[in-house]
Write a protein that holds these residues in place. Sequence first.
Motif, PDB file in Angstrom:
ATOM      1  N   SER A   1       3.388   6.083  -5.434  1.00 35.48           N
ATOM      2  CA  SER A   1       3.558   6.243  -6.892  1.00 35.48           C
ATOM      3  C   SER A   1       2.230   7.101  -7.533  1.00 35.48           C
ATOM      4  CB  SER A   1       3.454   4.574  -7.627  1.00 35.48           C
ATOM      5  OG  SER A   1       1.971   4.552  -8.071  1.00 35.48           O
ATOM      6  N   ILE A   2       1.034   6.984  -6.736  1.00 34.98           N
ATOM      7  CA  ILE A   2       0.162   7.810  -6.858  1.00 34.98           C
ATOM      8  C   ILE A   2       0.489   9.218  -6.562  1.00 34.98           C
ATOM      9  CG2 ILE A   2      -2.342   8.607  -6.414  1.00 34.98           C
ATOM     10  CD1 ILE A   2      -2.815   5.414  -6.074  1.00 34.98           C
ATOM     11  N   LYS A   3       1.113   9.682  -5.708  1.00 29.67           N
ATOM     12  CA  LYS A   3       1.737  10.711  -5.365  1.00 29.67           C
ATOM     13  C   LYS A   3       2.613  11.497  -6.154  1.00 29.67           C
ATOM     14  CE  LYS A   3       1.229  11.495  -0.480  1.00 29.67           C
ATOM     15  NZ  LYS A   3       1.945  11.081   0.934  1.00 29.67           N
TER      16      LYS A   3
ATOM     17  N   GLU B   1      -7.782   7.393   0.531  1.00 29.29           N
ATOM     18  CA  GLU B   1      -8.672   6.156   1.028  1.00 29.29           C
ATOM     19  C   GLU B   1      -7.452   4.970   1.207  1.00 29.29           C
ATOM     20  OE1 GLU B   1     -11.194   3.953  -1.614  1.00 29.29           O
ATOM     21  OE2 GLU B   1     -12.028   5.743  -0.804  1.00 29.29           O
ATOM     22  N   LEU B   2      -6.262   4.970   0.455  1.00 31.28           N
ATOM     23  CA  LEU B   2      -5.068   4.088   0.658  1.00 31.28           C
ATOM     24  C   LEU B   2      -4.462   4.418   1.907  1.00 31.28           C
ATOM     25  CD1 LEU B   2      -3.553   4.101  -2.979  1.00 31.28           C
ATOM     26  CD2 LEU B   2      -4.702   2.158  -1.615  1.00 31.28           C
ATOM     27  N   GLN B   3      -4.383   5.649   2.403  1.00 34.95           N
ATOM     28  CA  GLN B   3      -3.874   5.991   3.563  1.00 34.95           C
ATOM     29  C   GLN B   3      -4.472   5.381   4.810  1.00 34.95           C
ATOM     30  OE1 GLN B   3      -1.063   8.395   3.357  1.00 34.95           O
ATOM     31  NE2 GLN B   3      -0.644   7.465   5.357  1.00 34.95           N
ATOM     32  N   LEU B   4      -5.806   5.451   4.635  1.00 33.15           N
ATOM     33  CA  LEU B   4      -6.669   4.744   5.736  1.00 33.15           C
ATOM     34  C   LEU B   4      -6.187   3.195   5.628  1.00 33.15           C
ATOM     35  CD1 LEU B   4      -8.751   6.239   7.379  1.00 33.15           C
ATOM     36  CD2 LEU B   4     -10.624   5.184   5.909  1.00 33.15           C
TER      37      LEU B   4
ATOM     38  N   VAL C   1       0.874  -0.988  -0.017  1.00 38.29           N
ATOM     39  CA  VAL C   1       0.142  -0.088   0.100  1.00 38.29           C
ATOM     40  C   VAL C   1       0.987   1.068   0.119  1.00 38.29           C
ATOM     41  CG1 VAL C   1      -1.718   1.277   1.402  1.00 38.29           C
ATOM     42  CG2 VAL C   1      -1.963  -1.382   1.236  1.00 38.29           C
ATOM     43  N   ARG C   2       2.050   1.154   0.707  1.00 43.50           N
ATOM     44  CA  ARG C   2       2.790   2.272   0.755  1.00 43.50           C
ATOM     45  C   ARG C   2       3.569   2.727  -0.408  1.00 43.50           C
ATOM     46  NH1 ARG C   2       6.369   1.519   5.527  1.00 43.50           N
ATOM     47  NH2 ARG C   2       7.756   0.621   4.220  1.00 43.50           N
ATOM     48  N   THR C   3       3.907   1.669  -1.234  1.00 48.78           N
ATOM     49  CA  THR C   3       4.531   1.971  -2.690  1.00 48.78           C
ATOM     50  C   THR C   3       3.529   2.529  -3.503  1.00 48.78           C
ATOM     51  OG1 THR C   3       4.370  -0.463  -2.966  1.00 48.78           O
ATOM     52  CG2 THR C   3       6.591   0.100  -2.915  1.00 48.78           C
TER      53      THR C   3
END
Lengths: 141, 287
Positions: free
Chosen positions: B13-15, B260-263, B7-9
Amino acid sequence: MAMTIHVDIVSAEGAIHSGLATMVFATAEMGEVGIAPRHTAFISRLRPGDVRVQKENGEQEHFYVSGGMIEVQPMAVTVLADTAIRAQNLDEAAALEAKRKAEDALAGHAAEFEYAKAQAELADAIAQLRAIERMRKMKSS
Amino acid sequence: MAGAKEVRTKIASIKSTQKITKAMQMVAASKMRRAQERMSASKPYAEKMLGVISHLARATPEYRHSFMAVERARKRVGYIIVSSDRGLCGGLNSNLFRRLIVEIKEQKAAGVEPVFCTIGTKALAFFRRFGGKVLGQATHLGDKPHIESLIGTVKVMLDAFEAKEIDAIYVASNEFVNTMTQRPVIRQLVPLVPGEQATMPLHWDYIYEPDAKTVLDSLLTRYIEALVYQGVVENGACEQAARMVAMKSASDNAGELISELQLIYNKARQAAITQEISEIVSGAAAV
């Protein structure tokens, strides 16, 4: 007050000058012309050269034009300036160049490949984001 | 928890995509303003010219330039298609091409064969796929298009018209309505569409240097070039506006996705910690 005439100098890429003048000089097709207020209607092509605008306070402003048209009405002068250097054979060459490029491009010479590739990748990433977004919306509704 | 690292990677990448889209959005916003200025700056030239032309047309009825002639039977028509050089500007180009395809179908149904001149790489790429006779092209005009780079393309079309190879010329481009809306339009260039001019009685005429014909010829060519140029600068403003909007929505989407991914990431991390603690506690209890 001295008699004045309105002068507009415009080119396709923008207005260059607009204001009152007591006299305007330009290099017309058949030689230099000086235009005073109440000049009779006159139209001519311009040669590359100076357009001088003499203002009410006696100051002169110079504008270089690479050709164009001058239109004179009794109370107004309009200079339609070219931004490009024009000549029959130059235009001809430009037309040929445009044709040749079209043929080249349709024959399929892929130029700027790197840029196109990077852009395609970015477009892909954005499309992915959009697709995910849409999927999520569908799920939640 | 195995998920946390993935999830972190993904977030990273989205960032980075979001960074790019945000930068493009801001660049497009500042370019749009300048493009709009250019758009309004090009208007007086064509307006002044139209005034002179309509006067000349009334003053010298004995000389009719072929561009002003009455409509002749149409067998082939030319289109000058103004598109952007670069993509990532939403549906700007594809809307224009869709509109064009409809138009081409109509023309073909009426037995009229269309030929094309393209401005911008996108239109060229389109015709490479779609097929069609491309007479001339101009690409890579940049953010500050110069009329110089259009002369050739326009002349190809005008020459074809004068040689009676084509019977009308249209220009297809996007019209700038506002930042959110751009509308594809197809306008007729040649024969010139007579504007609704007040019929003013004529008591005077110009002094021509050298003569009416030469003056009218060079005026008309320039006028048509100016109209095409206007199409190009207007399309430029459209491009930047469309890109700005497209990039904004892309950045927004990315932002939502990241949160959302952060959650998910936080949950996974918390689960991993809880698991570890319970392992330690149960381990200690066992000793």
